[in-house]
Every structure is written in C-alpha cells, then in structure tokens.
Design a protein around this motif. Structure first.
Motif, mmCIF file in Angstrom:
data_model
loop_
_atom_site.group_PDB
_atom_site.id
_atom_site.type_symbol
_atom_site.label_atom_id
_atom_site.label_comp_id
_atom_site.label_asym_id
_atom_site.label_seq_id
_atom_site.Cartn_x
_atom_site.Cartn_y
_atom_site.Cartn_z
ATOM 1 N N LEU A 36 0.828 -1.202 0.000
ATOM 2 C CA LEU A 36 0.000 0.000 0.000
ATOM 3 C C LEU A 36 0.867 1.259 0.000
ATOM 4 C CD1 LEU A 36 -3.016 0.513 -0.037
ATOM 5 C CD2 LEU A 36 -2.964 0.647 2.433
ATOM 6 N N VAL A 37 1.959 1.240 0.750
ATOM 7 C CA VAL A 37 2.884 2.375 0.773
ATOM 8 C C VAL A 37 3.530 2.557 -0.601
ATOM 9 C CG1 VAL A 37 5.086 3.179 1.711
ATOM 10 C CG2 VAL A 37 3.330 2.304 3.245
ATOM 11 N N LEU A 38 3.957 1.470 -1.229
ATOM 12 C CA LEU A 38 4.601 1.570 -2.541
ATOM 13 C C LEU A 38 3.642 2.049 -3.624
ATOM 14 C CD1 LEU A 38 6.924 -1.556 -2.534
ATOM 15 C CD2 LEU A 38 7.563 0.847 -2.332
ATOM 16 N N ILE A 39 2.406 1.592 -3.590
ATOM 17 C CA ILE A 39 1.432 2.053 -4.576
ATOM 18 C C ILE A 39 1.101 3.521 -4.342
ATOM 19 C CG2 ILE A 39 -0.963 1.788 -5.344
ATOM 20 C CD1 ILE A 39 -0.542 -1.236 -4.980
ATOM 21 N N GLY A 40 0.967 3.925 -3.081
ATOM 22 C CA GLY A 40 0.746 5.341 -2.779
ATOM 23 C C GLY A 40 1.916 6.204 -3.211
ATOM 24 N N TRP A 41 3.138 5.716 -2.978
ATOM 25 C CA TRP A 41 4.328 6.453 -3.406
ATOM 26 C C TRP A 41 4.349 6.624 -4.921
ATOM 27 C CZ3 TRP A 41 8.145 4.123 -6.510
ATOM 28 C CH2 TRP A 41 9.214 4.949 -6.820
ATOM 29 N N PHE A 42 4.027 5.563 -5.645
ATOM 30 C CA PHE A 42 4.050 5.644 -7.099
ATOM 31 C C PHE A 42 3.000 6.629 -7.620
ATOM 32 C CE2 PHE A 42 2.962 4.198 -11.378
ATOM 33 C CZ PHE A 42 4.208 4.293 -11.964
ATOM 34 N N CYS A 43 1.799 6.592 -7.069
ATOM 35 C CA CYS A 43 0.755 7.542 -7.485
ATOM 36 C C CYS A 43 1.175 8.975 -7.166
ATOM 37 C CB CYS A 43 -0.569 7.213 -6.804
ATOM 38 S SG CYS A 43 -1.288 5.663 -7.344
ATOM 39 N N GLY A 44 1.717 9.192 -5.979
ATOM 40 C CA GLY A 44 2.198 10.516 -5.615
ATOM 41 C C GLY A 44 3.373 10.959 -6.468
ATOM 42 N N LEU A 45 4.241 10.025 -6.829
ATOM 43 C CA LEU A 45 5.387 10.348 -7.676
ATOM 44 C C LEU A 45 4.931 10.797 -9.061
ATOM 45 C CD1 LEU A 45 8.508 10.349 -7.976
ATOM 46 C CD2 LEU A 45 8.262 8.034 -8.886
ATOM 47 N N MET A 46 3.959 10.111 -9.620
ATOM 48 C CA MET A 46 3.464 10.505 -10.938
ATOM 49 C C MET A 46 2.858 11.910 -10.892
ATOM 50 S SD MET A 46 4.217 8.195 -13.103
ATOM 51 C CE MET A 46 5.722 7.953 -12.207
ATOM 52 N N PHE A 47 2.086 12.200 -9.847
ATOM 53 C CA PHE A 47 1.505 13.528 -9.708
ATOM 54 C C PHE A 47 2.587 14.569 -9.452
ATOM 55 C CE2 PHE A 47 -0.555 16.902 -7.243
ATOM 56 C CZ PHE A 47 -1.536 17.271 -8.153
ATOM 57 N N GLY A 48 3.558 14.238 -8.611
ATOM 58 C CA GLY A 48 4.634 15.166 -8.299
ATOM 59 C C GLY A 48 5.509 15.479 -9.496
ATOM 60 N N LEU A 49 5.799 14.472 -10.310
ATOM 61 C CA LEU A 49 6.604 14.711 -11.507
ATOM 62 C C LEU A 49 5.830 15.530 -12.535
ATOM 63 C CD1 LEU A 49 8.428 11.299 -11.961
ATOM 64 C CD2 LEU A 49 9.379 13.462 -11.128
#
Length: 127
Positions: A36-49
C-alpha cells in the motif's frame, strides 16, 4: 433476523486478503502495508513529476529514489502521529501519507518552515 457482520472494506483490508493468498497469513499484514505504501508512493510520484518544474535541479531518478526512501521510512510514523487527529485508523492513512510525500515537489522547505512556525507559536502560547 440478525444484523449483518461488520465487514472491513478498506484498501488495507483488501491488500491483507490479497497478500494472505500469496504469502500466507503470517506475512500478510506486513506485505500488504508495504504494498500500500509503494502504490501510494508511485501515485504521488506521478503527480509530483507532473507538477514539477522542468528547471528543477534534482534529476528525476534522484527525486524518485529520495521520495521512495522517505515514503518507506516516514509513512508509518506519520500515519501513527496523524491518527489521533482523524477518525480514521492508522492503516487507512498509509496510502494518503505515502502519496503526499512525493506529490509536493520543491515545497517541502516551505512545509517544514510552516510546521516550525506553528510549533514555535504553540510553545510560546503556553503558560
């Protein structure tokens, strides 16, 4: 007729069920939390980039690695700290907290300065 059983339909519960099927019941709670942390990180990373300016000094690979390390190390303690202030359990805060870490690029300095000012004000206002 008896009332229906209370069923937990949170994302954490769904990940526990899926991890239990693949890794067994003993490892399910740990594997599901990190998934769950990794999927949240990936979603946040895409938005952040997407929001990040092209002139940013840190390369994308370094930003991704830095935010991944921060997400893995900070998500659970931050969720535990936020839990008393929300009606949600700490497990329900794993995804939003891990997504928020990489989603605010180049704004962490302002956020830390704001939090320090709030703490200073709170300490100064106590008798």
């Amino acid at each position: 007729m008896a009332a229906p059983a209370d069923v937990d339909l949170s994302p954490y519960a769904a990940f526990v069920i899926a991890a239990g099927a693949f890794f067994g019941p003993h490892a399910a709670q740990y594997v599901s939390a990190y998934a769950l942390v990794l999927i949240g990180w990936f979603c946040g990373l895409m938005f952040g980039l997407w929001r990040r300016s092209p002139e940013a000094r840190m390369p994308v690979w370094a930003y991704a690695l830095f935010t991944l390390t921060a997400a893995i190390g900070v998500t659970v303690p931050a969720a535990e700290l936020l839990q008393p202030y929300t009606p949600l359990p700490a497990s329900a805060l794993l995804f939003p907290v891990s997504a928020a870490i990489p989603a605010v690029p180049d704004k962490w300095g302002a956020i830390v300065a704001w939090a320090a000012q709030v703490l200073k004000t709170a300490r100064g206002s106590r008798p």
